[in-house]
Design a protein around this motif. Structure first.
Motif, PDB file in Angstrom:
ATOM      1  N   UNK A 131       0.820  -1.213   0.000  1.00  0.00           N
ATOM      2  CA  UNK A 131       0.000   0.000   0.000  1.00  0.00           C
ATOM      3  C   UNK A 131       0.857   1.268   0.000  1.00  0.00           C
ATOM      4  N   UNK A 132       2.012   1.212   0.671  1.00  0.00           N
ATOM      5  CA  UNK A 132       2.906   2.374   0.677  1.00  0.00           C
ATOM      6  C   UNK A 132       3.408   2.665  -0.733  1.00  0.00           C
ATOM      7  N   UNK A 133       3.773   1.606  -1.460  1.00  0.00           N
ATOM      8  CA  UNK A 133       4.244   1.789  -2.832  1.00  0.00           C
ATOM      9  C   UNK A 133       3.088   2.179  -3.755  1.00  0.00           C
ATOM     10  N   UNK A 134       1.924   1.553  -3.563  1.00  0.00           N
ATOM     11  CA  UNK A 134       0.758   1.887  -4.381  1.00  0.00           C
ATOM     12  C   UNK A 134       0.335   3.338  -4.199  1.00  0.00           C
ATOM     13  N   UNK A 136       2.062   5.825  -3.947  1.00  0.00           N
ATOM     14  CA  UNK A 136       2.880   6.733  -4.756  1.00  0.00           C
ATOM     15  C   UNK A 136       2.543   6.637  -6.241  1.00  0.00           C
ATOM     16  N   UNK A 137       1.922   5.523  -6.681  1.00  0.00           N
ATOM     17  CA  UNK A 137       1.640   5.339  -8.103  1.00  0.00           C
ATOM     18  C   UNK A 137       0.169   5.534  -8.446  1.00  0.00           C
ATOM     19  N   UNK A 138      -0.739   5.047  -7.575  1.00  0.00           N
ATOM     20  CA  UNK A 138      -2.159   5.258  -7.841  1.00  0.00           C
ATOM     21  C   UNK A 138      -2.480   6.711  -7.528  1.00  0.00           C
ATOM     22  N   UNK A 139      -2.799   7.466  -8.531  1.00  0.00           N
ATOM     23  CA  UNK A 139      -3.036   8.892  -8.296  1.00  0.00           C
ATOM     24  C   UNK A 139      -3.555   9.590  -9.528  1.00  0.00           C
ATOM     25  N   UNK A 140      -3.060  10.787  -9.755  1.00  0.00           N
ATOM     26  CA  UNK A 140      -3.599  11.627 -10.818  1.00  0.00           C
ATOM     27  C   UNK A 140      -3.296  11.078 -12.208  1.00  0.00           C
ATOM     28  N   UNK A 141      -2.253  10.267 -12.330  1.00  0.00           N
ATOM     29  CA  UNK A 141      -1.974   9.648 -13.624  1.00  0.00           C
ATOM     30  C   UNK A 141      -3.088   8.718 -14.053  1.00  0.00           C
ATOM     31  N   UNK A 142      -3.785   8.127 -13.081  1.00  0.00           N
ATOM     32  CA  UNK A 142      -4.885   7.220 -13.387  1.00  0.00           C
ATOM     33  C   UNK A 142      -6.156   7.974 -13.759  1.00  0.00           C
ATOM     34  N   UNK A 143      -6.201   9.267 -13.475  1.00  0.00           N
ATOM     35  CA  UNK A 143      -7.402  10.067 -13.734  1.00  0.00           C
ATOM     36  C   UNK A 143      -7.147  11.014 -14.900  1.00  0.00           C
ATOM     37  N   UNK A 281       3.336   3.818   6.541  1.00  0.00           N
ATOM     38  CA  UNK A 281       2.638   2.575   6.218  1.00  0.00           C
ATOM     39  C   UNK A 281       1.320   2.452   6.977  1.00  0.00           C
ATOM     40  N   UNK A 282       1.292   2.909   8.221  1.00  0.00           N
ATOM     41  CA  UNK A 282       0.058   2.843   9.006  1.00  0.00           C
ATOM     42  C   UNK A 282      -1.027   3.743   8.411  1.00  0.00           C
ATOM     43  N   UNK A 283      -0.602   4.819   7.767  1.00  0.00           N
ATOM     44  CA  UNK A 283      -1.564   5.717   7.118  1.00  0.00           C
ATOM     45  C   UNK A 283      -1.981   5.156   5.757  1.00  0.00           C
ATOM     46  N   UNK A 284      -1.002   4.728   4.947  1.00  0.00           N
ATOM     47  CA  UNK A 284      -1.321   4.271   3.594  1.00  0.00           C
ATOM     48  C   UNK A 284      -2.107   2.970   3.587  1.00  0.00           C
ATOM     49  N   UNK A 285      -1.903   2.088   4.591  1.00  0.00           N
ATOM     50  CA  UNK A 285      -2.660   0.837   4.560  1.00  0.00           C
ATOM     51  C   UNK A 285      -4.139   1.049   4.863  1.00  0.00           C
ATOM     52  N   UNK A 286      -4.479   2.278   5.277  1.00  0.00           N
ATOM     53  CA  UNK A 286      -5.896   2.636   5.462  1.00  0.00           C
ATOM     54  C   UNK A 286      -6.377   3.529   4.317  1.00  0.00           C
ATOM     55  N   UNK A 287      -5.549   4.495   3.919  1.00  0.00           N
ATOM     56  CA  UNK A 287      -5.961   5.437   2.874  1.00  0.00           C
ATOM     57  C   UNK A 287      -6.070   4.761   1.509  1.00  0.00           C
ATOM     58  N   UNK A 288      -5.057   3.968   1.128  1.00  0.00           N
ATOM     59  CA  UNK A 288      -5.034   3.408  -0.220  1.00  0.00           C
ATOM     60  C   UNK A 288      -6.250   2.529  -0.507  1.00  0.00           C
ATOM     61  N   UNK A 431      -9.171  12.472  -5.042  1.00  0.00           N
ATOM     62  CA  UNK A 431      -7.962  13.085  -5.603  1.00  0.00           C
ATOM     63  C   UNK A 431      -7.092  13.684  -4.504  1.00  0.00           C
ATOM     64  N   UNK A 432      -7.718  14.324  -3.522  1.00  0.00           N
ATOM     65  CA  UNK A 432      -6.949  14.872  -2.400  1.00  0.00           C
ATOM     66  C   UNK A 432      -6.247  13.757  -1.636  1.00  0.00           C
ATOM     67  N   UNK A 433      -6.947  12.634  -1.454  1.00  0.00           N
ATOM     68  CA  UNK A 433      -6.331  11.478  -0.792  1.00  0.00           C
ATOM     69  C   UNK A 433      -5.221  10.896  -1.653  1.00  0.00           C
ATOM     70  N   UNK A 434      -5.471  10.814  -2.979  1.00  0.00           N
ATOM     71  CA  UNK A 434      -4.431  10.344  -3.896  1.00  0.00           C
ATOM     72  C   UNK A 434      -3.185  11.214  -3.752  1.00  0.00           C
ATOM     73  N   UNK A 435      -3.391  12.534  -3.789  1.00  0.00           N
ATOM     74  CA  UNK A 435      -2.267  13.467  -3.708  1.00  0.00           C
ATOM     75  C   UNK A 435      -1.543  13.348  -2.376  1.00  0.00           C
ATOM     76  N   UNK A 436      -2.316  13.288  -1.292  1.00  0.00           N
ATOM     77  CA  UNK A 436      -1.731  13.195   0.047  1.00  0.00           C
ATOM     78  C   UNK A 436      -0.892  11.924   0.197  1.00  0.00           C
ATOM     79  N   UNK A 437      -1.456  10.800  -0.224  1.00  0.00           N
ATOM     80  CA  UNK A 437      -0.728   9.534  -0.083  1.00  0.00           C
ATOM     81  C   UNK A 437       0.502   9.504  -0.983  1.00  0.00           C
ATOM     82  N   UNK A 438       0.389  10.078  -2.190  1.00  0.00           N
ATOM     83  CA  UNK A 438       1.556  10.139  -3.082  1.00  0.00           C
ATOM     84  C   UNK A 438       2.663  10.983  -2.468  1.00  0.00           C
TER      85      UNK A 438
END
Length: 521
Positions: A131-134, A136-143, A281-288, A431-438
């Motif tokens: 999820x930490x790696x995801x 950084x990649x799942x984000x605005x490029x997908x939209x 990781x504790x944040x991304x495993x919930x946000x992603x 999108x804000x979550x995508x940006x924040x996690x990235x």
């Protein structure tokens, strides 16, 4: 939390300072770095009207070669990767006897048994590393990126996007396996890994110490630049633009106050990144999972509303992939548009994801490589395809029209609004979550590269994180197109040293894979 982490942000509280900085930075970067951007994204002519960036050709060749070399591991080991994430093989870690191994190194090259006995095999679980790696990649490029590809190449670009997603799974497997093999773990159990380490240490063991050191330093420099631009300013800038759009555009309460949006986000980013990869990781495993599910549910909702058109959308994707009737330079042009957006979205072959995956708790490097191959599948095959379908069925794409990233985000928002009026607000939140996690993941990537070059002291850590938070505010407040172009170029320049290392170290990856497959029976 250290007060000095925020001290540089005080300079940015004035909108006047931000606007002046915007104009100055744009002018200086256009003058000084245009050649670098042009060199990285230079195109090799394919036809009279169509060219392909050389960096894309390198990524595609590498992904194809790795797929063949490992006999289609991206397809044959998919189920195994899912079982690893579920934890089906976690008991292997406890049963494995402690022995001297090359899987972990200390800073000074001491006996790795010491670390094994103390139980410091990593910092995060397989799922958290994924999820930490995801994030950084799942984000605005997908939209936005998908909207751009379809606008230039038509629906058929989606087919080639998916193909590159599948091939990229093999690249992720190779680089993330090496990330674990050559990681370093300090006396506190903190993990340091990524291309900087498998280039310097791995190539040294191959008798190529000087080459490895040079490649590692080049990668680290590019990674730091990319973390400030593509992994930070671009993300926050696009998130602010969509937030402003859905809250009224020119009449929005936040109009012209990007600095305030950025300052708020920078505080949230600082709170997370001060804790290192464990906190991230504790944040991304919930946000992603939440943001992907949120986005996919909104898209599925639109597809259900337009279910009668969905079969025709799939037909247009398949027909357009092989019979585009001259769109964007014919079949080759459509292929290239799909290839571009897929490669730029999932970052397979760039090397960045291996930094996050190197922190995993495991004694089998190949286990994390297998987990990593799920990334391009989720990022490109699933999320990008969903975006493409909703854009097609809602008729938002005007083929042959070149659009910007900001316009791409708005197109997707309009597509969602066509079904349910409040879906654009859901997209804005996603999108804000995508940006924040990235941003928080790229801050980790950048700091790892920073510490490789400048050391691991606390002062160096706080300096990097302060600069990173400063750029969050700048990115939201200004239209720094030249800076983000330069930073994106730095991200893709990372593939040069990374790919050289991957090809040289392939036998080590195969050795680790054989060992792990034997262990799981």
């Amino acid at each position: 939390m250290p007060i000095k982490l925020f001290s540089p942000l005080i300079l940015l509280l004035s909108p006047t300072v931000l606007q002046g900085a915007d104009e100055l930075i744009n002018r200086k970067f256009e003058d000084a770095t245009g050649w670098f951007v042009n060199a990285i994204f230079a195109e090799i002519p394919i036809t009279d009207s169509v060219g392909i960036p050389w960096v894309l050709m390198v990524l595609l060749f590498g992904a194809g070669y790795f797929t063949v070399y490992f006999k289609g591991i991206n397809f044959g080991s998919f189920a195994t990767a899912l079982r690893i994430v579920k934890g089906d093989y976690d008991d292997l870690e406890d049963k494995l006897p402690i022995e001297v191994s090359e899987s972990v190194f200390t800073d000074e090259g001491d006996q790795p048994d010491t670390i094994r006995v103390e139980g410091h095999q990593g910092e995060v679980t397989h799922f958290q590393a994924l999820t930490a790696a995801l994030s950084a990649t799942v984000g605005l490029g997908n939209i936005a990126g998908v909207a751009i590809a379809l606008s230039l190449g038509g629906p058929g670009a989606t087919f080639w996007m998916v193909l590159v997603g599948f091939l990229g799974m093999a690249s992720k497997f190779v680089e993330c396996t090496l990330g674990v093999v050559y990681r370093e773990i300090d006396e506190n159990g903190t993990v340091y890994g990524g291309p900087m380490y498998y280039l310097s240490t791995g190539l040294k063991k191959k008798g190529l110490a000087k080459l490895g050191k040079i490649l590692a330093m080049v990668f680290a420099i590019m990674c730091i630049g990319g973390s400030f631009g593509g992994g930070n300013m671009f993300q926050i800038n696009q998130a602010f633009q969509l937030f402003e759009h859905v809250t009224g555009g020119d009449t929005s309460f936040i109009h012209g106050k990007g600095w305030l949006f950025g300052l708020f986000m920078s505080v949230l980013v600082a709170i997370v990144i001060i804790g290192g990869i464990k906190k991230i990781a504790k944040v991304t495993d919930k946000i992603v999972p939440a943001m992907v599910v949120m986005y996919v549910l909104a898209v599925v909702g639109i597809l259900i509303i337009n279910f009668e058109i969905v079969p025709a959308a799939f037909r247009s994707i398949l027909e357009g992939a092989f019979d585009p009737k001259g769109i964007a330079g014919g079949v080759i042009g459509v292929m290239i548009q799909g290839f571009k957006r897929a490669a730029f979205s999932n970052e397979a072959g760039i090397g960045s994801a291996s930094i996050a995956h190197s922190a995993v708790k495991t004694k089998f490097a190949a286990s994390e490589g297998l987990v990593a191959l799920l990334e391009p599948f989720i990022d490109t095959v699933v999320v990008c395809t969903m975006t493409a379908l909703v854009l097609i069925v809602t008729g938002q794409i005007q083929v042959g029209t070149e659009i910007s990233d900001a316009q791409g985000v708005v197109l997707t928002a309009n597509a969602l609004a066509s079904g349910v009026w409040w879906f654009p607000y859901l997209l804005a939140l996603a999108v804000i979550l995508f940006a924040f996690s990235s941003m928080i993941s790229w801050s980790y990537y950048g700091y790892q590269a920073w510490s490789f070059l400048f050391g691991r002291g606390k002062s160096m850590e706080y300096l990097y994180k302060s600069i990173f938070c400063l750029f969050v505010v700048v990115g939201a407040a200004a239209g720094l197109d030249s800076v983000t172009d330069f930073s994106d170029a730095m991200i893709f320049a990372m593939l040069v040293p990374n790919m050289i290392g991957l090809f040289i170290l392939l036998p080590k990856v195969k050795e680790e894979l054989v060992k792990y497959m034997k262990a799981i029976g």
